[in-house]
Design an enzyme around this catalytic site. Structure first.
Site, PDB file in Angstrom:
ATOM      1  N   VAL A 164      -0.290   8.553   5.458  1.00 31.00           N
ATOM      2  CA  VAL A 164      -1.078   8.772   4.874  1.00 31.00           C
ATOM      3  C   VAL A 164      -2.890   8.484   4.888  1.00 31.00           C
ATOM      4  CG1 VAL A 164       0.283   9.423   2.372  1.00 31.00           C
ATOM      5  CG2 VAL A 164      -0.352   7.283   2.827  1.00 31.00           C
TER       6      VAL A 164
ATOM      7  N   LYS B  50       5.248   9.690  14.905  1.00 33.50           N
ATOM      8  CA  LYS B  50       4.097   8.761  14.047  1.00 33.50           C
ATOM      9  C   LYS B  50       3.187   8.067  14.287  1.00 33.50           C
ATOM     10  CE  LYS B  50       2.310   5.815  11.328  1.00 33.50           C
ATOM     11  NZ  LYS B  50       1.891   6.263   9.987  1.00 33.50           N
TER      12      LYS B  50
ATOM     13  N   HIS C  72     -17.730  24.010  21.337  1.00 30.85           N
ATOM     14  CA  HIS C  72     -16.547  25.214  22.600  1.00 30.85           C
ATOM     15  C   HIS C  72     -15.384  25.233  21.644  1.00 30.85           C
ATOM     16  CE1 HIS C  72     -13.656  26.094  24.678  1.00 30.85           C
ATOM     17  NE2 HIS C  72     -13.937  26.625  25.408  1.00 30.85           N
TER      18      HIS C  72
ATOM     19  N   ARG D 116      -5.780   9.989  18.114  1.00 31.17           N
ATOM     20  CA  ARG D 116      -6.958   9.537  17.841  1.00 31.17           C
ATOM     21  C   ARG D 116      -6.719   8.365  19.115  1.00 31.17           C
ATOM     22  NH1 ARG D 116      -9.325  11.178  13.694  1.00 31.17           N
ATOM     23  NH2 ARG D 116     -10.760   9.063  12.927  1.00 31.17           N
TER      24      ARG D 116
ATOM     25  N   ASP E 219       9.930  -7.343  -4.192  1.00 34.83           N
ATOM     26  CA  ASP E 219       8.719  -8.326  -3.612  1.00 34.83           C
ATOM     27  C   ASP E 219       8.564  -9.439  -3.572  1.00 34.83           C
ATOM     28  OD1 ASP E 219       6.347  -6.895  -2.145  1.00 34.83           O
ATOM     29  OD2 ASP E 219       6.114  -8.848  -2.397  1.00 34.83           O
TER      30      ASP E 219
ATOM     31  N   THR F 165       4.776  -4.205   9.404  1.00 32.67           N
ATOM     32  CA  THR F 165       5.476  -4.352  10.621  1.00 32.67           C
ATOM     33  C   THR F 165       4.649  -4.567  11.437  1.00 32.67           C
ATOM     34  OG1 THR F 165       5.270  -2.226  10.928  1.00 32.67           O
ATOM     35  CG2 THR F 165       7.118  -2.739  10.709  1.00 32.67           C
TER      36      THR F 165
ATOM     37  N   TYR G  18       0.932  -1.365   0.190  1.00 30.94           N
ATOM     38  CA  TYR G  18       0.077  -0.176  -0.445  1.00 30.94           C
ATOM     39  C   TYR G  18       0.281   1.194  -0.172  1.00 30.94           C
ATOM     40  CZ  TYR G  18      -4.772  -1.369   0.256  1.00 30.94           C
ATOM     41  OH  TYR G  18      -6.061  -2.055  -0.033  1.00 30.94           O
ATOM     42  N   ILE G  19       1.860   1.069   0.685  1.00 27.47           N
ATOM     43  CA  ILE G  19       2.456   2.648   0.830  1.00 27.47           C
ATOM     44  C   ILE G  19       4.539   2.591  -0.342  1.00 27.47           C
ATOM     45  CG2 ILE G  19       4.681   3.587   2.036  1.00 27.47           C
ATOM     46  CD1 ILE G  19       1.947   4.063   2.601  1.00 27.47           C
TER      47      ILE G  19
ATOM     48  N   TYR H 187     -13.204  -2.311   8.833  1.00 23.45           N
ATOM     49  CA  TYR H 187     -13.231  -1.367  10.034  1.00 23.45           C
ATOM     50  C   TYR H 187     -13.277  -0.197   9.408  1.00 23.45           C
ATOM     51  CZ  TYR H 187      -8.331   1.101   9.075  1.00 23.45           C
ATOM     52  OH  TYR H 187      -7.764   1.521   8.194  1.00 23.45           O
TER      53      TYR H 187
ATOM     54  N   CYS I 226      -3.634   0.597  12.145  1.00 18.93           N
ATOM     55  CA  CYS I 226      -3.046   1.623  12.565  1.00 18.93           C
ATOM     56  C   CYS I 226      -3.014   1.949  14.044  1.00 18.93           C
ATOM     57  CB  CYS I 226      -2.687   2.622  11.890  1.00 18.93           C
ATOM     58  SG  CYS I 226      -2.236   2.668  10.191  1.00 18.93           S
TER      59      CYS I 226
END
Ligand code: SAJ
Length: 421
Positions: free
Chosen positions: A151, A202, A240, A209, A30, A82, A10-11, A314, A256
């Site tokens: 990203v 990172k 607020h 979040r 790969d 990872t 994906y990256i 998700y 993540c």
């Protein structure tokens, strides 16, 4: 400049495409032979706007080639997965280590080596640096840096170019050399720092979040316990100017937010208390959904047998179900004896059903993904097909005022009513 990118996922693949578009010669490496073959024939395995055209054009111009083995290059970029080690919550560096070892024979003086994979704080210094140090002086012979990607899937090609980047070098010179590589296509700000600061930064971005979502989830439970509409509280508190309560949900998924906080916790368990508690709170949400479903069915349909699950991804409008809390909810409901039917319009699996099929004869339909198809759900399909028409929206994507009277409706705003029976 010749760039060798280890890992074409994906990256790695979008990064390869962008370097190639900017006149670099890119070798995408790969371990998967089928993927390498497909890529060399212009067949792209990831769903990402713009990637197919970019790779095909790079192949035509001979700026891109996929391979099973690395070659000599000016810069090496590591973008391999990872995973996290469930037993001790730490970061599994084995793919990063083997990628580093496999480039070792191809490295020459002056090369830049960049680790983009998300790694636990201190990994570059303690684990990756020693691999290269045996043969080279880092910061003089070769230049090593950690530069985490940040990203959002679905916008990767655009965000890789425009987002700010943190480049953490083992030495200042390492950071400078690595930032020169990114300047090829990055338009965002490039911030130079140390490797360990980049690593922790990172991990903390996703932890920020996760902790905030845990707070929202805790609020949902508090509202249910003391009899307050938690969703109204969020809407009002967020008026607020300096408050931004996040949204409660069925739990936190993805590769993540549900993982990176553990990398910090594993490094400093004695002090990372809020981080661990937030993980535990978010992990408790599938159980909360199962328990609340039990209360709803106890009230309206004690003989309930079938439950419809609307969405297992998700993330809304994607097919990504990695670490999805939906699977724990399904397991919990199954072990309580219910038969589960699943509808997810973004995921193709043999046993998944259409909306009509999944809700047929069900006693409750539970929304677990914020797909557009569920935001605009046709309530008549539920009313006409269900045994007991009950909708439980854990993502707060449907509007209570639009729900017909013949459909029993729950979200985190009114579940407290179940405690007053
Ligand atoms: N969620 C809630 N409530 C919210 C927001 C999210 O319950 O208010 C849940 C979602 O339903 C989902 C999970 O959290 O299950 C994660 O969703 P997400 O879309 O916020 O995060 P990711 O994992 O897809 O992407 C994140 C992003 N990081 C940040 O926003 C700090 C992204 O920018 C990173 O590139 C990515 O992680 C990554 O690669 O680390």
């Amino acid at each position: 400049m010749k760039i060798c990118i280890m890992g074409q996922g994906y990256i790695g693949l979008p990064t390869a495409a962008l370097f190639a578009k900017n006149e670099c010669d890119v070798l995408g490496v790969d371990v998967n032979p089928e993927m390498v073959d497909n890529l060399n024939n212009g067949k792209v395995h990831i769903e990402e706007p713009g990637i197919v055209e970019a790779i095909q054009s790079a192949l035509e111009k001979k700026h891109y080639k996929a391979s099973l083995t690395p070659e000599e290059a000016d810069a090496f970029i590591i973008t391999v997965p990872t995973p996290y080690i469930k037993e001790n919550w730490s970061c599994d560096l084995s793919y990063v280590i083997s990628a580093c070892e496999s480039i070792l024979p191809f490295i020459k003086k002056g090369n830049v080596i960049i680790i983009e994979s998300t790694i636990a704080p201190m990994s570059t210094d303690e684990v990756i640096k020693p691999i290269f140090e045996e043969k080279y002086v880092i910061g003089e012979d070769i230049f090593l840096a950690h530069c985490p990607e940040r990203v959002l899937p679905g916008q990767i090609m655009e965000e890789l170019v425009n987002n700010n980047r943190i480049v953490g070098g083992i030495t200042e010179k390492c950071a400078e050399k690595a930032s020169d590589v990114y300047r090829t296509f990055v338009k965002g700000e490039i911030i130079l720092t140390e490797a360990k600061t980049a690593e922790l930064s990172k991990c903390m971005e996703n932890t920020f979040r996760d902790v905030n979502i845990a707070l929202a989830n805790e609020l949902a439970k508090i509202g249910a316990e003391i009899g307050v509409n938690a969703l109204d509280v969020i809407e009002m508190a967020n008026k607020h100017p300096r408050v931004n309560l996040h949204s409660p949900g069925p739990g936190v998924g993805g590769h993540c937010l549900a993982i990176d906080p553990y990398f910090i916790y594993a490094k400093a368990p004695e002090v990372a208390k809020i981080i661990k508690l937030a993980r535990d709170t978010n992990n408790s949400m599938p159980g909360f959904v199962v328990e609340t479903t039990g209360k709803i069915l106890d009230k309206y349909d004690k003989e309930a047998e079938k439950i419809a699950i609307l969405g297992v991804a998700y993330k809304g409008n994607t097919d990504d179900d990695r670490e999805s809390p939906a699977y724990n909810i399904i397991a919990g409901l199954e072990s309580a004896g219910y038969k589960i039917e699943i509808c997810d319009p973004h995921i193709e699996k043999e046993n998944f059903k259409t909306l009509e099929e999944s809700v047929k004869d069900a006693s409750i339909a539970i929304i677990l993904s914020d797909h557009n198809q569920f935001k605009d759900i046709d309530y008549n399909i539920l009313i006409d097909n269900m045994k007991t028409p009950i909708l439980f929206d854990t993502k707060n994507i449907t509007k209570k005022e639009n729900i017909p009277e013949s459909l029993i409706f729950y979200n985190y705003g009114n579940i407290y009513e179940l405690n007053n029976l």
